[in-house]
Design a protein around this motif. Structure first.
Motif, PDB file in Angstrom:
ATOM      1  N   HIS A 106      92.777  17.729 -10.549  1.00 12.96           N
ATOM      2  CA  HIS A 106      91.925  17.263 -11.647  1.00 12.96           C
ATOM      3  C   HIS A 106      91.286  15.912 -11.318  1.00 12.96           C
ATOM      4  CE1 HIS A 106      90.572  16.027 -15.608  1.00 12.96           C
ATOM      5  NE2 HIS A 106      91.367  14.975 -15.544  1.00 12.96           N
ATOM      6  N   ALA A 118      88.678  16.311  -8.709  1.00  7.91           N
ATOM      7  CA  ALA A 118      87.483  16.982  -9.238  1.00  7.91           C
ATOM      8  C   ALA A 118      86.610  16.005 -10.025  1.00  7.91           C
ATOM      9  CB  ALA A 118      87.888  18.155 -10.115  1.00  7.91           C
ATOM     10  N   LYS A 167      82.741  14.700  -9.058  1.00 12.33           N
ATOM     11  CA  LYS A 167      81.545  14.762  -9.903  1.00 12.33           C
ATOM     12  C   LYS A 167      80.792  13.435  -9.879  1.00 12.33           C
ATOM     13  CE  LYS A 167      83.731  18.005 -13.146  1.00 12.33           C
ATOM     14  NZ  LYS A 167      84.330  18.121 -14.497  1.00 12.33           N
ATOM     15  N   ALA A 219      88.639  17.167 -18.477  1.00 14.29           N
ATOM     16  CA  ALA A 219      87.489  17.252 -17.573  1.00 14.29           C
ATOM     17  C   ALA A 219      86.220  16.803 -18.281  1.00 14.29           C
ATOM     18  CB  ALA A 219      87.318  18.680 -17.077  1.00 14.29           C
ATOM     19  N   GLN A 279      79.707  18.241 -15.799  1.00 16.73           N
ATOM     20  CA  GLN A 279      79.121  17.848 -14.519  1.00 16.73           C
ATOM     21  C   GLN A 279      78.222  16.645 -14.758  1.00 16.73           C
ATOM     22  OE1 GLN A 279      79.713  18.016 -11.090  1.00 16.73           O
ATOM     23  NE2 GLN A 279      79.717  20.210 -11.397  1.00 16.73           N
ATOM     24  N   SER A 319      85.039  20.943  -7.310  1.00 17.50           N
ATOM     25  CA  SER A 319      84.249  21.026  -8.525  1.00 17.50           C
ATOM     26  C   SER A 319      82.776  20.866  -8.175  1.00 17.50           C
ATOM     27  CB  SER A 319      84.676  19.923  -9.509  1.00 17.50           C
ATOM     28  OG  SER A 319      84.015  20.087 -10.740  1.00 17.50           O
ATOM     29  N   MET A 375      84.724  24.945 -11.032  1.00 20.40           N
ATOM     30  CA  MET A 375      85.812  24.429 -10.212  1.00 20.40           C
ATOM     31  C   MET A 375      86.387  25.572  -9.391  1.00 20.40           C
ATOM     32  SD  MET A 375      89.069  22.042 -11.091  1.00 20.40           S
ATOM     33  CE  MET A 375      90.002  21.318  -9.736  1.00 20.40           C
ATOM     34  N   HIS A 392      88.331  22.563 -17.210  1.00 20.76           N
ATOM     35  CA  HIS A 392      87.603  22.972 -16.011  1.00 20.76           C
ATOM     36  C   HIS A 392      87.221  24.454 -16.094  1.00 20.76           C
ATOM     37  CE1 HIS A 392      88.369  19.267 -13.768  1.00 20.76           C
ATOM     38  NE2 HIS A 392      89.595  19.288 -14.246  1.00 20.76           N
TER      39      HIS A 392
END
Length: 524
Positions: free
Chosen positions: A286, A289, A293, A333, A336, A463, A468, A487
């Motif tokens: 996580h 990811a 981003k 999360a 994006q 991601s 993801m 995600h």
């Protein structure tokens, strides 16, 4: 040490020299060049040229390359930019006037001039010990005699076949079909091109009949490319960029490559106690990811042609990473950060070689998407890259498409330096995944004490534009935990990238190669 009861592969140990790449024949050729008195530069070029035939969907003489090189007797790292430019006739305003909002992916507009051959000729002239004739001989042999199609290559070929058009379909399909595993792929036209390069150097490619074949073919397909565009293609030596993570210096190629993204990503991860996390658990995945981003959003804003990249220092400044790290929620999360500007792909080859004198080469070489633009020259079958798909059509953006510009590139060779000493050339393939792959590889080594092979073998997640992507090496429970954090979890059709590395520990070399590809590390 790995559990020898379980499937897997050990790292390769040797003393005199080593090569690691994604096809065994190319690795073998590189080692044979070393044993015959060539150095790492000679061996890397020889192996890369064989990969044209072993993995034609991934690379070819119509593509680009980037190189990091550590000369013998020195710990300095030289960067060579072998990426080509857009033809002078490419104009973003004209493309927007046609109604385009993004660059076409596999089309004539995305074809940039091939820069790799110029870079290989320069590398040979400046650092090689053997002649081009000697180091191209194995590739000429295999282009004529052929190489059996390996399992991963066959897997990719099926996916990539639909893009082939016209002459490319004639040269890179078997009667319109993808080859089966073990079928022999030959490229006699490329053998002839390589013979001319062996005799004449870069002039054998960028001038004369080969150049005319490329430009005539491109113009017939609607391209604005000219012989002057091709003749002007030239590589550049430049200064690497680097950053520290857990006492390790990650050295990357500067823009127009995206290597600075990997450094920023590690700078962000440095604000979290990664080493206390389960290496294959949801928390690490996580945090990585979310950092990805943010780092990729910076990449999309700043990285472009070197003459148009103006905020690199800001991107790599510690304060930038600190501010971005503060945006990460450890339990939830974020969306994006911004749509990825670069078209998603997975197609690249990487080769690394270290020789007896500890010259080290980290070389990555690509035509971008599978079979590039899906177009080829009519006489010699030179597959054209579609690297121009890495441009944006956003007006005023540093990476806006334009004549004579280099697009933002995904391919990035890496090196690791510790206490001022180069300890490992490495690369992780996989298009957009590459900066994330570099960061995870370095973290695997430093945070979790993995050896190079274990660090490459370890399951991956990313991601990106498609959500993801979490490889099957992760458990269903981890995927469920990630989904609960918000995600959009998917299992990728294709594994995430590939990788190779060679650790340098005094008299000992330790090689690793990714089981996601067909290759291996070999030493002597």
């Amino acid at each position: 040490m790995r559990d020898l009861h379980l499937p897997g592969r050990s790292a390769v140990y040797a003393c005199n020299g080593m090569a690691a790449t994604s096809h065994p024949i190319a690795a073998q050729v590189a080692v044979e060049v070393l044993k015959a008195g060539g150095n790492a530069a000679d061996a890397a070029i020889a192996g890369a040229m064989v990969l044209n035939i072993a993995e034609p969907q991934m690379t070819g003489i119509g593509g680009d390359c980037f190189v990091l090189l550590k000369p013998p007797g020195s710990e300095e790292i030289v960067a060579l930019n072998g990426s080509g430019r857009a033809p002078r006739g490419l104009n973003a305003a004209e493309l927007r006037a046609r109604g385009l909002t993004v660059m076409p992916i596999q089309a004539i507009e995305s074809v940039t001039l091939p820069g790799a051959i110029d870079a290989f000729c320069r590398l040979n002239a400046d650092y090689g010990l053997k002649s081009l004739e000697e180091i191209l001989a194995p590739a000429i042999h295999y282009a004529e005699e052929g190489i059996p199609v390996a399992p991963r290559v066959a897997f990719d070929w099926v996916d990539d076949l639909p893009c082939l058009k016209g002459a490319a379909r004639d040269f890179y399909s078997f009667g319109g079909k993808a080859p089966a595993v073990g079928q022999i792929f030959r490229a006699p036209g490329q053998a002839e091109v390589l013979r001319r390069i062996a005799r004449e150097g870069r002039a054998g490619f960028y001038q004369g009949e080969v150049a005319e074949d490329m430009i005539t073919s491109l113009q017939a397909l609607g391209g604005t490319h000219t012989l002057d565009d091709l003749a002007a293609t030239a590589c550049d030596y430049t200064t690497p960029v680097s950053g520290l993570y857990q006492g390790v210096e990650l050295v990357e190629h500067p823009p127009n490559g995206q290597g600075a993204t990997a450094i920023l990503l590690l700078n962000i991860l440095g604000h979290f106690d990664i080493k206390t996390m389960d290496p294959f658990g949801s928390q690490r995945a996580h945090i990585e990811a979310e950092a990805t981003k943010l780092a990729y959003d910076a990449r999309n804003r700043f990285i472009a042609d070197p003459d148009h990249t103006s905020r690199l220092a800001h991107m790599l400044h510690p304060e930038t990473a600190a501010k971005l790290a503060a945006l990460i929620d450890p339990k939830q999360a974020m969306p994006q950060a911004a749509p990825l500007s670069e078209a998603v792909h997975r197609d690249t080859i990487y080769i690394t070689v270290v020789d007896r004198d500890r010259m080290a080469v980290s070389l990555i070489y690509s035509i971008f998407w599978g079979f590039g633009a899906g177009l080829a020259s009519s006489k010699f079958g030179i597959n054209f890259q579609n690297r121009g798909a890495g441009f944006t059509l956003a007006e005023g953006h540093p990476n806006e498409a334009g004549g004579g510009k280099r697009p933002m590139h995904t391919i990035i060779p890496g090196m690791i330096r510790q206490n001022g000493r180069v300890t490992m050339p490495f690369g992780v393939m996989g298009g957009a995944y590459q900066p994330c792959g570099h960061a995870r590889f370095v973290s695997n080594l430093t945070d979790f004490g993995m050896d190079p092979q274990a660090a490459i073998d370890a399951p991956r997640c990313f991601s990106g534009a498609e959500g993801m992507e979490v490889e099957r090496g992760y458990s269903d429970q981890i995927r469920a935990e990630l989904a609960a954090m918000g995600h959009k979890v998917v299992i990728p059709h294709v594994p995430l990238g590939g990788g190779q590395a060679i650790g340098i520990d005094g008299d000992l070399l330790v090689g690793a190669s990714d089981p996601r590809k067909d290759g291996c590390a070999l030493g002597y």
